[in-house]
Design a protein around this motif. Structure first.
Motif, PDB file in Angstrom:
ATOM      1  N   ALA A 396     -13.094  -5.680   1.278  1.00 58.48           N
ATOM      2  CA  ALA A 396     -13.489  -5.154   2.578  1.00 58.48           C
ATOM      3  C   ALA A 396     -13.860  -3.674   2.489  1.00 58.48           C
ATOM      4  O   ALA A 396     -14.791  -3.219   3.163  1.00 58.48           O
ATOM      5  CB  ALA A 396     -12.361  -5.348   3.587  1.00 58.48           C
ATOM      6  N   VAL A 397     -13.142  -2.928   1.633  1.00 64.81           N
ATOM      7  CA  VAL A 397     -13.421  -1.495   1.478  1.00 64.81           C
ATOM      8  C   VAL A 397     -14.839  -1.260   0.967  1.00 64.81           C
ATOM      9  O   VAL A 397     -15.478  -0.252   1.299  1.00 64.81           O
ATOM     10  CB  VAL A 397     -12.377  -0.844   0.539  1.00 64.81           C
ATOM     11  CG1 VAL A 397     -12.817   0.552   0.112  1.00 64.81           C
ATOM     12  CG2 VAL A 397     -11.021  -0.772   1.239  1.00 64.81           C
ATOM     13  N   ALA A 404      -9.585   3.598   7.828  1.00 71.28           N
ATOM     14  CA  ALA A 404      -8.141   3.849   7.769  1.00 71.28           C
ATOM     15  C   ALA A 404      -7.318   2.578   7.896  1.00 71.28           C
ATOM     16  O   ALA A 404      -6.288   2.421   7.233  1.00 71.28           O
ATOM     17  CB  ALA A 404      -7.759   4.834   8.876  1.00 71.28           C
ATOM     18  N   GLU A 405      -7.770   1.631   8.745  1.00 69.29           N
ATOM     19  CA  GLU A 405      -6.998   0.402   8.927  1.00 69.29           C
ATOM     20  C   GLU A 405      -6.868  -0.369   7.613  1.00 69.29           C
ATOM     21  O   GLU A 405      -5.818  -0.974   7.342  1.00 69.29           O
ATOM     22  CB  GLU A 405      -7.665  -0.475   9.982  1.00 69.29           C
ATOM     23  CG  GLU A 405      -7.560   0.072  11.392  1.00 69.29           C
ATOM     24  CD  GLU A 405      -8.162  -0.875  12.399  1.00 69.29           C
ATOM     25  OE1 GLU A 405      -7.459  -1.788  12.860  1.00 69.29           O
ATOM     26  OE2 GLU A 405      -9.360  -0.710  12.711  1.00 69.29           O
ATOM     27  N   LEU A 406      -7.896  -0.365   6.814  1.00 71.51           N
ATOM     28  CA  LEU A 406      -7.838  -1.025   5.507  1.00 71.51           C
ATOM     29  C   LEU A 406      -6.961  -0.233   4.541  1.00 71.51           C
ATOM     30  O   LEU A 406      -6.162  -0.802   3.787  1.00 71.51           O
ATOM     31  CB  LEU A 406      -9.254  -1.166   4.927  1.00 71.51           C
ATOM     32  CG  LEU A 406     -10.216  -2.089   5.686  1.00 71.51           C
ATOM     33  CD1 LEU A 406     -11.636  -1.945   5.143  1.00 71.51           C
ATOM     34  CD2 LEU A 406      -9.762  -3.545   5.582  1.00 71.51           C
ATOM     35  N   GLU A 407      -7.107   1.104   4.586  1.00 71.80           N
ATOM     36  CA  GLU A 407      -6.390   1.934   3.601  1.00 71.80           C
ATOM     37  C   GLU A 407      -4.885   1.914   3.834  1.00 71.80           C
ATOM     38  O   GLU A 407      -4.100   1.865   2.873  1.00 71.80           O
ATOM     39  CB  GLU A 407      -6.952   3.354   3.651  1.00 71.80           C
ATOM     40  CG  GLU A 407      -8.357   3.398   3.048  1.00 71.80           C
ATOM     41  CD  GLU A 407      -9.120   4.664   3.326  1.00 71.80           C
ATOM     42  OE1 GLU A 407      -9.969   5.017   2.502  1.00 71.80           O
ATOM     43  OE2 GLU A 407      -8.867   5.302   4.377  1.00 71.80           O
ATOM     44  N   ALA A 411      -2.185   0.641   1.134  1.00 70.71           N
ATOM     45  CA  ALA A 411      -1.049   1.504   0.776  1.00 70.71           C
ATOM     46  C   ALA A 411       0.253   0.716   0.870  1.00 70.71           C
ATOM     47  O   ALA A 411       1.073   0.708  -0.064  1.00 70.71           O
ATOM     48  CB  ALA A 411      -1.007   2.714   1.698  1.00 70.71           C
ATOM     49  N   GLY A 412       0.442   0.017   1.999  1.00 72.05           N
ATOM     50  CA  GLY A 412       1.668  -0.756   2.192  1.00 72.05           C
ATOM     51  C   GLY A 412       1.836  -1.842   1.140  1.00 72.05           C
ATOM     52  O   GLY A 412       2.943  -2.059   0.623  1.00 72.05           O
ATOM     53  N   LEU A 413       0.745  -2.524   0.804  1.00 71.98           N
ATOM     54  CA  LEU A 413       0.818  -3.589  -0.200  1.00 71.98           C
ATOM     55  C   LEU A 413       1.181  -3.040  -1.575  1.00 71.98           C
ATOM     56  O   LEU A 413       2.046  -3.598  -2.278  1.00 71.98           O
ATOM     57  CB  LEU A 413      -0.528  -4.322  -0.259  1.00 71.98           C
ATOM     58  CG  LEU A 413      -0.795  -5.299   0.891  1.00 71.98           C
ATOM     59  CD1 LEU A 413      -2.272  -5.619   1.005  1.00 71.98           C
ATOM     60  CD2 LEU A 413       0.020  -6.597   0.697  1.00 71.98           C
ATOM     61  N   TYR A 426      -3.892   5.462  -1.418  1.00 64.65           N
ATOM     62  CA  TYR A 426      -4.422   4.861  -0.194  1.00 64.65           C
ATOM     63  C   TYR A 426      -3.761   5.434   1.063  1.00 64.65           C
ATOM     64  O   TYR A 426      -4.414   5.580   2.101  1.00 64.65           O
ATOM     65  CB  TYR A 426      -4.289   3.343  -0.240  1.00 64.65           C
ATOM     66  CG  TYR A 426      -5.364   2.687  -1.072  1.00 64.65           C
ATOM     67  CD1 TYR A 426      -6.686   2.684  -0.649  1.00 64.65           C
ATOM     68  CD2 TYR A 426      -5.065   2.080  -2.292  1.00 64.65           C
ATOM     69  CE1 TYR A 426      -7.694   2.104  -1.399  1.00 64.65           C
ATOM     70  CE2 TYR A 426      -6.072   1.478  -3.069  1.00 64.65           C
ATOM     71  CZ  TYR A 426      -7.378   1.507  -2.609  1.00 64.65           C
ATOM     72  OH  TYR A 426      -8.380   0.934  -3.360  1.00 64.65           O
ATOM     73  N   LEU A 427      -2.468   5.788   0.966  1.00 66.13           N
ATOM     74  CA  LEU A 427      -1.803   6.358   2.130  1.00 66.13           C
ATOM     75  C   LEU A 427      -2.408   7.725   2.479  1.00 66.13           C
ATOM     76  O   LEU A 427      -2.685   8.010   3.648  1.00 66.13           O
ATOM     77  CB  LEU A 427      -0.304   6.491   1.873  1.00 66.13           C
ATOM     78  CG  LEU A 427       0.526   7.036   3.045  1.00 66.13           C
ATOM     79  CD1 LEU A 427       0.282   6.235   4.318  1.00 66.13           C
ATOM     80  CD2 LEU A 427       2.012   7.055   2.703  1.00 66.13           C
ATOM     81  N   LYS A 428      -2.647   8.549   1.456  1.00 62.42           N
ATOM     82  CA  LYS A 428      -3.266   9.859   1.710  1.00 62.42           C
ATOM     83  C   LYS A 428      -4.677   9.692   2.290  1.00 62.42           C
ATOM     84  O   LYS A 428      -5.087  10.431   3.192  1.00 62.42           O
ATOM     85  CB  LYS A 428      -3.323  10.674   0.409  1.00 62.42           C
ATOM     86  CG  LYS A 428      -1.974  11.248  -0.006  1.00 62.42           C
ATOM     87  CD  LYS A 428      -2.112  12.095  -1.256  1.00 62.42           C
ATOM     88  CE  LYS A 428      -0.786  12.766  -1.618  1.00 62.42           C
ATOM     89  NZ  LYS A 428      -0.904  13.576  -2.858  1.00 62.42           N
ATOM     90  N   ASN A 429      -5.420   8.723   1.760  1.00 59.21           N
ATOM     91  CA  ASN A 429      -6.763   8.450   2.288  1.00 59.21           C
ATOM     92  C   ASN A 429      -6.704   8.031   3.747  1.00 59.21           C
ATOM     93  O   ASN A 429      -7.495   8.480   4.578  1.00 59.21           O
ATOM     94  CB  ASN A 429      -7.438   7.342   1.476  1.00 59.21           C
ATOM     95  CG  ASN A 429      -8.251   7.891   0.330  1.00 59.21           C
ATOM     96  OD1 ASN A 429      -8.379   9.100   0.183  1.00 59.21           O
ATOM     97  ND2 ASN A 429      -8.799   7.019  -0.487  1.00 59.21           N
ATOM     98  N   GLY A 430      -5.748   7.149   4.058  1.00 53.56           N
ATOM     99  CA  GLY A 430      -5.622   6.673   5.433  1.00 53.56           C
ATOM    100  C   GLY A 430      -5.291   7.809   6.382  1.00 53.56           C
ATOM    101  O   GLY A 430      -5.881   7.926   7.461  1.00 53.56           O
ATOM    102  N   LEU A 431      -4.347   8.679   5.967  1.00 49.87           N
ATOM    103  CA  LEU A 431      -3.974   9.816   6.811  1.00 49.87           C
ATOM    104  C   LEU A 431      -5.131  10.789   6.987  1.00 49.87           C
ATOM    105  O   LEU A 431      -5.314  11.374   8.063  1.00 49.87           O
ATOM    106  CB  LEU A 431      -2.772  10.530   6.182  1.00 49.87           C
ATOM    107  CG  LEU A 431      -1.447   9.750   6.245  1.00 49.87           C
ATOM    108  CD1 LEU A 431      -0.425  10.335   5.277  1.00 49.87           C
ATOM    109  CD2 LEU A 431      -0.904   9.746   7.673  1.00 49.87           C
TER     110      LEU A 431
END
Length: 462
Positions: A396-397, A404-407, A411-413, A426-431
């Motif tokens: 999807a990315v 952010a919803e994907l990232e 991150a969680g996975l 991925y968490l830093k990217n999402g933030l």
């Protein structure tokens, strides 16, 4: 002359068919053979046409018209070199015969040499006063070339010769529509109707043009005139019903659809639209009755099954909805909308594996909407398949970079699999891209949100 078995003038045809049964050769003049052959070609009886051509040429070997029928058969059977050779012979005998030019153009058209075909047909125009068929053929050649302005010009020439040439009228309007010239089409039709005010087909087409431009009152007036011109014109009642639906005059729409049913055999389209109107009027029992009538009339009409499906979804009767969406999918298994509905129904029934399968099928069919990726991935998380969920979100990315919803989900996975490096990335990217969605970590991965590393990253970056 066209023969019919209900015709008193079909003696040559009867005599010919009797001759075939008895093998007793009878004489026919060349014009009788031409009429017999023409009859069989119109009936699609090619074998009988070929027999008539052979017997005709046995009795009239110099007949150019009979040999032109032989050319027609050659072209039909895709024997183009033989057709070309015979035409060249005929041209040397009768260079002013326009039918020779028409058949030559037909061969060129079959070879996709449409410009050459047009040139030949224009030569034929010089040889005859019967130009209407030639104009139509030239128009068709221009259509093959996607030259809609030129095609339109020649179909208009047909109508100048014969105002009742409805085939040409439909083609003119087709050209206008393809060129998005709806206003021009309206102007043309109004001029045409000044000359032919009781042409129901022109009024019908005028109504459709007004409908495309959302000028619904004018569309209704045009359909009224179509019905005045021919009060048995089913198409006008159907189109009028569609416009009345647009105006939310559902009872009037039902009346028009019912008129179409009285004038002709029931059509699944009219039954479906009546059902839809009753649903808009909150006549639920009548609505579903008409939906069932729709699929009874045409069991292969997937739109009928999907209408019943949506009706039961609105009623929150998901078991019935699932039964009927399966019916629709069995008829059209490549329809993305049906698979999305299938997935949502299964989700409501907590049948998560089936729901995931539906979303995967939706993606396989090329529907790459963000919500489809998110829904499928969240189901894979729920089903305890983190690796498959990662593959889904990483695909999807590629379509939605920096989303952010994907990232946050990736991150969680990755954190849940103790791949902290990727999780941190991925968490830093999402933030960075949208910090407001950080609640996704807590909502979908509560055990991850309690990790010291994750808490620190959130505290540092928020």
């Amino acid at each position: 002359m066209e023969f019919s078995h209900n015709d008193n003038n079909n003696l040559p045809l009867t005599k010919f068919e009797s001759m075939l049964k008895t093998n007793h050769v009878l004489f026919f003049d060349s014009e009788e053979f031409e009429n017999i052959i023409h009859h069989y070609l119109n009936q699609g009886k090619i074998a009988l046409a070929k027999k008539a051509i052979k017997l005709g040429l046995d009795q009239h070997p110099t007949s150019i018209n009979l040999r032109l029928f032989k050319v027609e058969i050659y072209v039909f059977e895709d024997k183009l070199p033989e057709a070309d050779a015979l035409l060249n012979d005929l041209y040397s005998l009768d260079p002013l015969n326009e039918e020779i030019f028409i058949q030559k153009a037909n061969i060129l058209s079959k070879k996709d040499e449409h410009l050459k075909a047009i040139d030949v047909l224009k030569e034929a125009l010089k040889l005859t006063d019967e130009v209407i068929d030639l104009y139509a053929l030239i128009g068709m050649e221009y259509l093959f070339l996607d030259r809609f302005e030129d095609a339109k010009t020649y179909f208009m020439k047909c109508l100048e010769q014969d105002l009742d040439d409805y085939s040409a009228l439909y083609n003119v309007i087709y050209c206008f529509e393809f060129l998005n010239q709806n206003e021009e089409a309206i102007s043309y039709l109004n001029v045409f109707l000044d000359k032919n005010p009781y042409c129901e087909v022109a009024w019908h087409q005028l109504g459709k043009q007004y409908g495309i431009l959302k000028k619904y009152k004018k569309a209704l007036a045009a359909y009224d005139f179509a019905i005045i011109s021919d009060d048995t014109f089913v198409g006008a009642y159907l189109e009028r019903g569609k416009v009345l639906e647009k105006l939310k005059r559902f009872e009037d729409a039902i009346e028009n659809y019912n008129m179409s049913l009285q004038l002709d055999d029931p059509t699944s389209f009219a039954l479906l639209r009546i059902g839809n109107c009753h649903e808009k009027l909150k006549n639920d029992e009548l609505a579903v009755q008409y939906y069932y009538k729709t699929v009874h009339e045409d069991p292969l009409l997937d739109k009928g099954w999907i209408a019943i499906t949506k009706f039961h979804i609105r009623k929150k009767d998901y078991h019935k909805a699932l039964y009927y969406i399966n019916k629709a999918i069995n008829i059209d298994s490549e329809n993305v909308h049906y698979w999305k509905a299938y997935s949502l129904i299964n989700q409501r029934l907590n049948l998560f594996e089936e729901a995931e399968r539906g979303f995967k099928k939706t993606l396989d069919l090329g529907n790459y909407e963000l919500n489809t990726w998110l829904s499928r991935g969240d189901l894979l998380i729920k089903l305890g398949e983190p690796e498959a969920a990662i593959i889904n979100f990483e695909q999807a990315v590629e379509f939605y970079p920096d989303n952010a919803e994907l990232e946050y989900r990736l991150a969680g996975l990755y954190f849940s699999l103790n791949e902290n490096g990727k999780g941190t990335f991925y968490l830093k990217n999402g933030l960075k891209h949208n910090e407001a969605f950080h609640f996704i970590i807590e909502e979908l991965f509560p055990e991850v949100s309690n990790k010291i590393l994750v808490k620190n990253l959130l505290k540092t970056n928020l």
